[in-house]
Design an enzyme around this catalytic site. Structure first.
Site, mmCIF file in Angstrom:
data_model
loop_
_atom_site.group_PDB
_atom_site.id
_atom_site.type_symbol
_atom_site.label_atom_id
_atom_site.label_comp_id
_atom_site.label_asym_id
_atom_site.label_seq_id
_atom_site.Cartn_x
_atom_site.Cartn_y
_atom_site.Cartn_z
ATOM 1 N N CYS A 90 -8.252 -3.680 -2.828
ATOM 2 C CA CYS A 90 -7.267 -2.779 -2.216
ATOM 3 C C CYS A 90 -7.675 -1.310 -2.187
ATOM 4 O O CYS A 90 -7.946 -0.696 -3.232
ATOM 5 C CB CYS A 90 -5.924 -2.913 -2.920
ATOM 6 S SG CYS A 90 -4.637 -1.974 -2.064
ATOM 7 N N CYS A 128 -6.052 -4.143 -8.050
ATOM 8 C CA CYS A 128 -6.464 -5.236 -7.156
ATOM 9 C C CYS A 128 -7.795 -4.865 -6.493
ATOM 10 O O CYS A 128 -7.868 -3.860 -5.758
ATOM 11 C CB CYS A 128 -5.393 -5.471 -6.096
ATOM 12 S SG CYS A 128 -3.716 -5.534 -6.779
ATOM 13 N N ARG A 136 0.349 -17.106 9.260
ATOM 14 C CA ARG A 136 -0.038 -15.849 9.905
ATOM 15 C C ARG A 136 -1.515 -15.551 9.732
ATOM 16 O O ARG A 136 -2.040 -15.515 8.622
ATOM 17 C CB ARG A 136 0.779 -14.666 9.374
ATOM 18 C CG ARG A 136 0.353 -13.360 10.087
ATOM 19 C CD ARG A 136 1.295 -12.188 9.879
ATOM 20 N NE ARG A 136 2.660 -12.600 10.021
ATOM 21 C CZ ARG A 136 3.533 -12.620 9.034
ATOM 22 N NH1 ARG A 136 3.196 -12.219 7.850
ATOM 23 N NH2 ARG A 136 4.756 -13.004 9.244
HETATM 24 N N1 SAM Z 1 1.753 -3.200 -3.496
HETATM 25 C C1 SAM Z 1 2.393 -4.389 -3.098
HETATM 26 C C2 SAM Z 1 1.770 -5.622 -3.715
HETATM 27 O O1 SAM Z 1 0.563 -5.732 -3.789
HETATM 28 O O2 SAM Z 1 2.520 -6.475 -4.141
HETATM 29 C C3 SAM Z 1 2.494 -4.555 -1.601
HETATM 30 C C4 SAM Z 1 1.375 -4.129 -0.656
HETATM 31 S S1 SAM Z 1 -0.163 -5.040 -0.779
HETATM 32 C C5 SAM Z 1 -1.201 -4.037 0.184
HETATM 33 C C6 SAM Z 1 0.117 -6.525 0.138
HETATM 34 C C7 SAM Z 1 -0.996 -7.533 0.285
HETATM 35 O O3 SAM Z 1 -1.974 -7.052 1.204
HETATM 36 C C8 SAM Z 1 -1.822 -7.871 -0.939
HETATM 37 O O4 SAM Z 1 -1.188 -8.795 -1.770
HETATM 38 C C9 SAM Z 1 -3.073 -8.467 -0.326
HETATM 39 O O5 SAM Z 1 -2.939 -9.863 -0.183
HETATM 40 C C10 SAM Z 1 -3.150 -7.790 1.040
HETATM 41 N N2 SAM Z 1 -4.308 -6.893 1.122
HETATM 42 C C11 SAM Z 1 -4.426 -5.668 0.565
HETATM 43 N N3 SAM Z 1 -5.621 -5.132 0.809
HETATM 44 C C12 SAM Z 1 -6.307 -6.030 1.548
HETATM 45 C C13 SAM Z 1 -7.621 -6.049 2.097
HETATM 46 N N4 SAM Z 1 -8.471 -5.039 1.915
HETATM 47 N N5 SAM Z 1 -8.000 -7.128 2.803
HETATM 48 C C14 SAM Z 1 -7.142 -8.151 2.978
HETATM 49 N N6 SAM Z 1 -5.887 -8.185 2.478
HETATM 50 C C15 SAM Z 1 -5.479 -7.153 1.762
HETATM 51 FE FE1 SF4 Z 2 -2.523 -4.068 -5.552
HETATM 52 FE FE2 SF4 Z 2 -2.894 -2.484 -3.459
HETATM 53 FE FE3 SF4 Z 2 -0.515 -3.684 -3.770
HETATM 54 FE FE4 SF4 Z 2 -1.261 -1.715 -5.379
HETATM 55 S S1 SF4 Z 2 -0.910 -1.550 -3.170
HETATM 56 S S2 SF4 Z 2 -0.369 -3.670 -5.999
HETATM 57 S S3 SF4 Z 2 -3.460 -2.015 -5.594
HETATM 58 S S4 SF4 Z 2 -2.462 -4.676 -3.395
#
Ligand code: SAM
Ligand code: SF4
Ligand code: DTB
Length: 330
Positions: A69, A66, A269
């Site tokens: 991330c 992603c 939210r």
């Molecule tokens: N790994 C799991 C997943 O992605 O399904 C759960 C944790 S993930 C960090 C949850 C959500 O956080 C992501 O789907 C994304 O929408 C959001 N997210 C992650 N990094 C972000 C960032 N840098 N800025 C804004 N939202 C973020």
């Molecule tokens: Fe994607 Fe980050 Fe969630 Fe991993 S932790 S699935 S890289 S959003």
């Protein structure tokens, strides 16, 4: 010209089109906010905002790519991969969150999907959150049908799994997991009877059409998510989106207002990205119908406004913490 009065009069709908959502996002700002306020006040106390606290129970080392991330192994963001947090640490964090006024405790793990062993440990964590007197929420990546059932049996209140962006823009952001994968996990969560928390991110270089496309994909799910997190990208050094300029603050407020109108009964939210927003922008977001935030100085791995700053903002706005969320979307 879109008929905002007609939209205000409607209840939850599942037949939104992208051009219609685009017209909503492009409505005159004052009319859009007034329409959102009318919808908001029909279903919620406009002076109450629900408070959730986030805890990263398993940080970094995620195999997914992603682009936003910091926890992906594909990017060098300086984050150390960690092991799953011990139960006692989770229990202590949950008690602190409850004392600070949170009504929901959300735990995030940087997994593609949990193993069944992982799930055993998370189920214990859900137990300690419930004991601390809060609703529980987890976000663990993709889930199989039996895994969703197990979480439901453990008493999990919410599962967070975002669509992130429009189906068309999605391929620019993630290659290791498809939109369809996400829809399947959401279906498993819904079928298991767990409340759904599902939203996306604004500010990843998407166009107006993609913002509309995200909202339409969410609205046209068989049932609306009980909770719709709208994140503003936190642009983290080392990720492919590091240089991304923040979206126009008023454009962001428009997305919140459109979400409020399209999800009349859901908790909208104002999620990641508040650290990059002024108090005035946040106040406009609440006016546009946002009624939930993450509270506490950390999101998962990045900073959030410190609790004192949020308490001061609530005081200035005469806003109080909402008690337990009573979801009723159709
Ligand atoms: N790994 C799991 C997943 O992605 O399904 C759960 C944790 S993930 C960090 C949850 C959500 O956080 C992501 O789907 C994304 O929408 C959001 N997210 C992650 N990094 C972000 C960032 N840098 N800025 C804004 N939202 C973020
Ligand atoms: Fe994607 Fe980050 Fe969630 Fe991993 S932790 S699935 S890289 S959003
Ligand atoms: C969601 O939509 N936003 C939260 C929560 N669901 C899990 C996560 C935001 C993460 C922001 C980047 C970070 O702190 O790592």
């Amino acid at each position: 010209m879109i008929d905002l009065d007609a939209l205000v009069a409607q209840d939850a709908r599942h037949d939104w089109t992208v051009p219609e959502a685009q017209a909503l996002l492009a409505a005159p700002f004052m009319d859009l906010l007034y329409a959102a306020q009318r919808v908001h006040r029909r279903h919620f106390d406009a002076n109450r905002v629900q408070i959730s606290t986030l805890l990263s129970i398993k940080t970094g080392g995620c195999p997914e790519d992603c682009a936003y991330c910091p926890q992906s192994v594909h990017f060098d963001t300086g984050l150390e991969g960690e092991r799953l947090m011990p139960l006692a640490e989770v229990a202590a964090a949950a008690r602190r969150a409850r004392e600070a006024g949170a009504t929901r405790f959300c735990m995030g793990a940087a997994w593609r999907r949990p193993t069944d062993r992982n799930l055993d440990r998370v189920i214990d964590m859900i137990g300690v959150v419930r004991e601390a007197g809060m609703e529980s929420c987890v976000t663990l990546g993709m889930l199989s049908e039996p895994q969703a059932q197990r979480l439901a049996e453990a008493g999990l209140d919410y599962y967070n799994h975002n669509l992130d962006t429009s189906p068309e823009y999605y391929g620019q952001i993630i290659s290791t997991r498809s939109y369809q994968d996400r829809l399947e996990t959401l279906a498993h969560v819904r079928e298991a009877g767990i409340n759904v928390c599902c939203g996306g991110i604004i500010g990843m270089g998407e166009g107006e059409q993609d913002r509309a496309g995200l909202l339409v994909a969410l609205a046209n799910l068989p049932a609306h998510p009980e909770s719709v997190p709208i994140n503003q990208l936190v642009a983290v050094q080392g990720t492919p989106l590091a240089g991304q300029a923040p979206p126009d603050p008023l454009e962001f407020v428009r997305v919140i207002a459109a979400a409020r109108i399209m999800f009349p009964r859901s908790w909208v939210r104002l999620s990641a990205g508040r650290n990059d927003m002024s108090d005035e922008q946040q106040a406009l977001c609440f006016l546009a119908g946002a009624n939930s935030i993450f509270y506490g100085e950390r999101l998962l791995t990045t900073d959030n406004p410190v609790a004192d700053a949020d308490a001061a903002l609530f005081q200035r706005l005469g806003v109080q913490a909402a008690e337990h969320a009573a979801p009723a979307p159709a």
